[in-house]
Write an enzyme that holds these catalytic residues in place. Sequence first.
Site: not given
Ligand code: KIV
Length: 294
Positions: A47, A93, A191
Amino acid sequence: MRTLTVPAIRARKVRDGGDPLVMVTAYDAPGARQAHAAGVDLVLVGDTLAMVVLGYEDTLGVTIDDMAHHVGAVHRGLVASDAEGPRPLLVGDMPWMSYHTTVDEAVRNAATLVRAGAQCVKLEGGRKRVPVIEAIVDAEIPVMGHLGLTPQSVHAMGGFKVQGRQYDAALTLRDEAKALAAAGCFAIVLEGVPDGVARLVTEALDVPTIGIGAGRDCDGQVLVYHDLLGFEDRMRPKFVRRYAELGAAAVEAMAAYAADVRAGRFPADDESYHLSAEVAESLALYGAAGPSDR
Ligand code: KIV
């Protein structure tokens, strides 16, 4: 073409002799083909799409339809890729508010990403997400967890801040990770946590951890495409290592193009299509003053 599967990724624990997992984000078909050619294990349509592609301030702006649109593009890129080696696992995501209302809506939204081409979904949050994770897993959709600095909670956290720095917070993070694994997550992104916390969590789990800003003791690492390649220069968190400066290279190339157009150097003769001699001659005869009723 062999695709890396969820069970294969789940088994990649470094302490059991597995190679560290490599995940990168991608948002379109060319990025997907590059990731496959580079031999990564997982491609995440994150996301972060909101920030690095669509120009939002944070990740809260993207919808499930935005995500499905880009998952589809990445899926098509991977399918069309002629790179050798196993095709990376495609992770979709789940954006903010796609799994925060009802469990049914969360399952339906996860299915939307799978129908667009994702092989599994990722969602943020700890123990309170367990019912949603269980329901999605029950619908045969594998789930990747995401703990620590969870960007969808930016307002609740009071900014993008490293999490788990204190003793109690570190143990809570470990326990949340165990709850996610018990609920069926096949891997967990960590993270923005101190490396000692990532180590604690990684040791406590049988499923792999994939770190970003979490030190080197995770079972794998993930970086955002635009950070890794140097397209994103507005901010540079300390965990980002840039492997190229493609943003600067793109500006330089476009400036050279603009200069060539303005100076009449582009296009050159061999960059143009040409008439046959016969047609050119007829046009020269009748030219601009030629029969106007043709
Ligand atoms: O949305 C994304 O790119 C992520 C990564 C930073 C793990 O969740």
